[in-house]
Design an enzyme around this catalytic site. Structure first.
Site, PDB file in Angstrom:
ATOM      1  NE  ARG A  14      -2.158  -2.280   3.173  1.00  0.00           N
ATOM      2  CZ  ARG A  14      -2.603  -2.704   4.364  1.00  0.00           C
ATOM      3  NH1 ARG A  14      -3.724  -2.206   4.852  1.00  0.00           N
ATOM      4  NH2 ARG A  14      -1.941  -3.596   5.058  1.00  0.00           N
ATOM      5  CE  LYS A  21       4.115  -1.761   6.190  1.00  0.00           C
ATOM      6  NZ  LYS A  21       2.676  -2.095   6.291  1.00  0.00           N
ATOM      7  CG  ASP A 100       3.348  -2.019  10.015  1.00  0.00           C
ATOM      8  OD1 ASP A 100       3.329  -2.559  11.134  1.00  0.00           O
ATOM      9  OD2 ASP A 100       2.474  -2.225   9.151  1.00  0.00           O
ATOM     10  N   GLY A 137      -7.414  -5.312  12.662  1.00  0.00           N
ATOM     11  CA  GLY A 137      -8.075  -6.505  13.173  1.00  0.00           C
ATOM     12  C   GLY A 137      -8.889  -6.141  14.411  1.00  0.00           C
ATOM     13  CG  ASN A 167      -4.043  -7.296  17.034  1.00  0.00           C
ATOM     14  OD1 ASN A 167      -3.272  -7.067  17.957  1.00  0.00           O
ATOM     15  ND2 ASN A 167      -3.744  -8.099  16.010  1.00  0.00           N
ATOM     16  NE  ARG A 326      28.085  25.664   1.256  1.00  0.00           N
ATOM     17  CZ  ARG A 326      28.974  25.086   0.445  1.00  0.00           C
ATOM     18  NH1 ARG A 326      29.161  23.788   0.490  1.00  0.00           N
ATOM     19  NH2 ARG A 326      29.679  25.810  -0.400  1.00  0.00           N
ATOM     20  CE  LYS A 344      34.083  24.519   1.784  1.00  0.00           C
ATOM     21  NZ  LYS A 344      34.961  23.924   0.770  1.00  0.00           N
ATOM     22  CE1 TYR A 380      37.624  22.876  -7.272  1.00  0.00           C
ATOM     23  CE2 TYR A 380      35.996  24.066  -8.569  1.00  0.00           C
ATOM     24  CZ  TYR A 380      36.691  22.901  -8.297  1.00  0.00           C
ATOM     25  OH  TYR A 380      36.447  21.787  -9.041  1.00  0.00           O
ATOM     26  NE  ARG A 433      42.152  50.928  -4.887  1.00  0.00           N
ATOM     27  CZ  ARG A 433      41.847  51.235  -3.628  1.00  0.00           C
ATOM     28  NH1 ARG A 433      41.230  50.388  -2.874  1.00  0.00           N
ATOM     29  NH2 ARG A 433      42.140  52.396  -3.125  1.00  0.00           N
TER      30      ARG A 433
HETATM   31  C1  UD1 Z   1      -1.766  -6.721  11.422  1.00  0.00           C
HETATM   32  C2  UD1 Z   1      -2.718  -7.615  12.252  1.00  0.00           C
HETATM   33  C3  UD1 Z   1      -3.958  -6.813  12.616  1.00  0.00           C
HETATM   34  C4  UD1 Z   1      -3.559  -5.565  13.372  1.00  0.00           C
HETATM   35  C5  UD1 Z   1      -2.527  -4.752  12.606  1.00  0.00           C
HETATM   36  C6  UD1 Z   1      -1.986  -3.660  13.500  1.00  0.00           C
HETATM   37  C7  UD1 Z   1      -2.399  -9.899  11.402  1.00  0.00           C
HETATM   38  C8  UD1 Z   1      -3.001 -10.976  10.589  1.00  0.00           C
HETATM   39  N1  UD1 Z   1      -3.095  -8.769  11.474  1.00  0.00           N
HETATM   40  O1  UD1 Z   1      -2.478  -6.392  10.225  1.00  0.00           O
HETATM   41  O2  UD1 Z   1      -4.836  -7.623  13.425  1.00  0.00           O
HETATM   42  O3  UD1 Z   1      -4.716  -4.780  13.638  1.00  0.00           O
HETATM   43  O4  UD1 Z   1      -1.417  -5.572  12.189  1.00  0.00           O
HETATM   44  O5  UD1 Z   1      -1.129  -2.787  12.815  1.00  0.00           O
HETATM   45  O6  UD1 Z   1      -1.354 -10.066  11.991  1.00  0.00           O
HETATM   46  N2  UD1 Z   1       5.018  -9.119   7.851  1.00  0.00           N
HETATM   47  C9  UD1 Z   1       6.032 -10.035   7.744  1.00  0.00           C
HETATM   48  N3  UD1 Z   1       5.816 -11.165   7.026  1.00  0.00           N
HETATM   49  C10 UD1 Z   1       4.639 -11.434   6.416  1.00  0.00           C
HETATM   50  C11 UD1 Z   1       3.602 -10.486   6.543  1.00  0.00           C
HETATM   51  C12 UD1 Z   1       3.813  -9.340   7.281  1.00  0.00           C
HETATM   52  O7  UD1 Z   1       7.118  -9.830   8.292  1.00  0.00           O
HETATM   53  O8  UD1 Z   1       4.534 -12.482   5.787  1.00  0.00           O
HETATM   54  C13 UD1 Z   1       5.263  -7.888   8.631  1.00  0.00           C
HETATM   55  C14 UD1 Z   1       5.092  -6.615   7.811  1.00  0.00           C
HETATM   56  O9  UD1 Z   1       6.335  -6.227   7.246  1.00  0.00           O
HETATM   57  C15 UD1 Z   1       4.625  -5.626   8.855  1.00  0.00           C
HETATM   58  C16 UD1 Z   1       3.904  -6.475   9.897  1.00  0.00           C
HETATM   59  O10 UD1 Z   1       4.311  -7.804   9.657  1.00  0.00           O
HETATM   60  O11 UD1 Z   1       5.699  -4.969   9.476  1.00  0.00           O
HETATM   61  C17 UD1 Z   1       2.397  -6.371   9.800  1.00  0.00           C
HETATM   62  O12 UD1 Z   1       1.960  -6.799   8.530  1.00  0.00           O
HETATM   63  P1  UD1 Z   1       0.755  -6.097   7.767  1.00  0.00           P
HETATM   64  O13 UD1 Z   1       0.543  -6.804   6.490  1.00  0.00           O
HETATM   65  O14 UD1 Z   1       0.958  -4.631   7.735  1.00  0.00           O
HETATM   66  O15 UD1 Z   1      -0.455  -6.467   8.755  1.00  0.00           O
HETATM   67  P2  UD1 Z   1      -1.814  -5.676   8.915  1.00  0.00           P
HETATM   68  O16 UD1 Z   1      -2.702  -5.985   7.759  1.00  0.00           O
HETATM   69  O17 UD1 Z   1      -1.547  -4.260   9.213  1.00  0.00           O
HETATM   70 CA    CA Z   2       0.176  -2.984   9.163  1.00  0.00          CA
END
Ligand code: UD1
Ligand code: CA
Length: 446
Positions: A14, A21, A100, A137, A167, A326, A344, A380, A433
């Site tokens: 996204r 990300k 993230d 979630g 969550n 700088r 500089k 320079y 001069r």
């Molecule tokens: C996830 C939760 C959701 C929660 C939300 C909070 C699950 C199924 N859902 O959803 O309940 O509300 O976070 O922000 O867990 N990642 C991996 N490997 C993978 C997939 C994801 O390392 O195979 C990592 C991503 O890089 C990211 C994190 O897991 O840092 C979360 O993944 P993302 O796809 O953003 O989950 P959400 O849909 O946000």
């Molecule tokens: Ca997420």
């Protein structure tokens, strides 16, 4: 015993970006760096980062952690399954953070861990009641915060979507119990991914802890949320400094990175941006309209409509309006650097003035030097940079050019309009001069 695992293998579709990300920048640091820092003083036994998409790039920015590869990104549950071979024999608790979710406070994680250990839960997770829970979630509880189910937004019925308790993606697990149920995960959901949240169906007891400040658990999935997180961070940083005795005039127009240090009784004026490893002294006034980056500004300094990067300005100096410092500039105490001056890699002693329209590069100036308007160091030659040194109390006249390498001694006076190409000893007047010619009675030919 506590271990931390950070989920950082996803691409982040996204974001519409080739950059993973978790490497997107938020206020001068990557998201995953911030997530890692949110563990604060927990001093976990092990720190594991699950990487996959562009793993090499993620590995380059993190120090002192173990990397676990998730070759295909089949979901958050699948990500944690990758830990099983690496955590054999570990019997403690595992704190799981989403790479993230960068705004968590260390105190919130400490509280999560404390609740988890006090109740000897199989799992404890952070939740919040969000005004707009779209995309998260949803957490369903029975009784006293005991979680029965977590359903992803896209898998919710319309009625389930009315539940605003979400969550946060931040969990504490009893590792042996989690490791035992991870292999049971299915991919029976809209995305056909292995969801970590499904482990709730197999663990007992699972407890939800509401965060006090729900802004902390903001997840970043797109650019809009990245911008929102920046605003949240800014409000937090600026409120902190105002509480600590710093005056911010029109705070909404000011940005301060959380790496910056300010002393009480400093004043930050509108349209000012403070970045990187910057330190601002007491009684100092920055702005309006200034950018200070990786610089130390002493006490009682003023900086007006200017840019200062990678430099140091000592007590009582005034900079600007419209000055640009700088590349390792050092301005001594009570110096004045004025309008349209660029410095500089230059060092100014104490009480030295460069008040108007000058460029000084690769220059070392003593104390009480006065640089006349429009003085330029020609540092320079088209191939190499050369140094200029100017002794104490020396004065350059307006529009002088100092062709480097060159040394002017102490108490030298340079006549206006001179182009100096040779060194000048102490206590001398240098004039370079053409002498003025006046032809009396001269008239243009008709
Ligand atoms: C996830 C939760 C959701 C929660 C939300 C909070 C699950 C199924 N859902 O959803 O309940 O509300 O976070 O922000 O867990 N990642 C991996 N490997 C993978 C997939 C994801 O390392 O195979 C990592 C991503 O890089 C990211 C994190 O897991 O840092 C979360 O993944 P993302 O796809 O953003 O989950 P959400 O849909 O946000
Ligand atoms: Ca997420």
């Amino acid at each position: 015993m506590v271990a931390v695992a950070i989920l950082a293998a996803g691409r982040g579709t996204r974001m519409k970006s080739n950059l993973p990300k978790v490497l997107h920048q938020l206020g001068g640091k990557s998201l995953v760096q911030r997530t890692l820092e949110s563990c604060g003083d927990l001093t976990p036994e092990r720190r594991l980062v699950i990487v996959g998409y562009e793993a090499q790039r993620v590995k380059e920015v993190l120090k002192g952690v173990e990397f676990i590869h998730q070759k295909e990104q089949l979901g958050t549950g699948h990500a944690l399954q990758q830990l099983i071979p690496h955590l054999g024999g570990f019997t403690g608790d595992l704190l799981v953070l989403n790479g993230d979710v960068p705004l968590l406070r260390p105190s919130t994680l400490a509280q999560l861990l404390q609740t988890h250990q006090k109740h000897q839960n199989a799992a404890t997770l952070l939740t919040a009641n969000l005004p707009n829970p779209h995309g998260y979630g949803r957490v369903f509880c029975h009784g006293n915060n005991l979680v029965s189910q977590i359903i992803e937004h896209r898998d919710c019925t319309e009625t389930q979507k009315q539940n605003h308790r979400i969550n946060a993606g931040i969990y504490c697990f009893n590792w042996p119990k989690l490791a035992a149920v991870l292999p049971k995960l299915t991919a029976n959901n809209d995305q056909q991914e292995y969801y970590l949240t499904e482990v709730v169906d197999y663990l007992e007891p699972v407890m939800a802890v509401n965060v006090e400040d729900y802004l902390e658990i903001s997840g970043i999935n797109d650019r809009k949320q990245l911008a929102t997180a920046y605003d949240i961070l800014q409000v937090r940083v600026k409120d902190g400094w105002m509480k600590a005795g710093v005056t911010l005039i029109d705070p909404d127009s000011i940005t301060i990175e959380d790496t910056v240090q300010l002393q009480p009784n400093s004043i930050i004026e509108p349209g000012t941006h403070l970045r990187g490893n910057t330190v601002i002294g007491s009684g100092t006034r920055i702005g309006p309209g200034s950018l200070i980056e990786n610089s130390r500004i002493g006490d009682n300094v003023t900086v007006l409509y200017s840019v200062v990067r990678d430099s140091e300005v000592a007590e009582g100096a005034t900079i600007g309006p419209y000055a640009h410092l700088r590349g390792k500039v050092q301005v001594g105490e009570v110096c004045r650097v004025g309008n349209f001056v660029e410095l500089k890699n230059a060092t100014l002693g104490e009480e030295t003035n460069v008040a108007h329209l000058s460029y000084l590069g690769d220059a070392t100036l003593g104390d009480q030097v006065n640089i006349g308007a429009g003085t330029i160091t020609a540092n320079y030659d088209g191939v190499k940079k050369h140094p200029t040194s100017i002794g104490n109390r020396t004065k350059t006249g307006s529009n002088s050019v100092l062709v480097a390498p060159i040394e002017l001694g102490e108490d030298v006076t340079v006549a206006a309009g001179s182009v100096l190409t040779e060194n000048v000893q102490d206590d001398s007047l240098a004039i370079a001069r053409a002498r003025q010619v006046v032809k009396k009675g001269w008239k243009p030919k008709k």
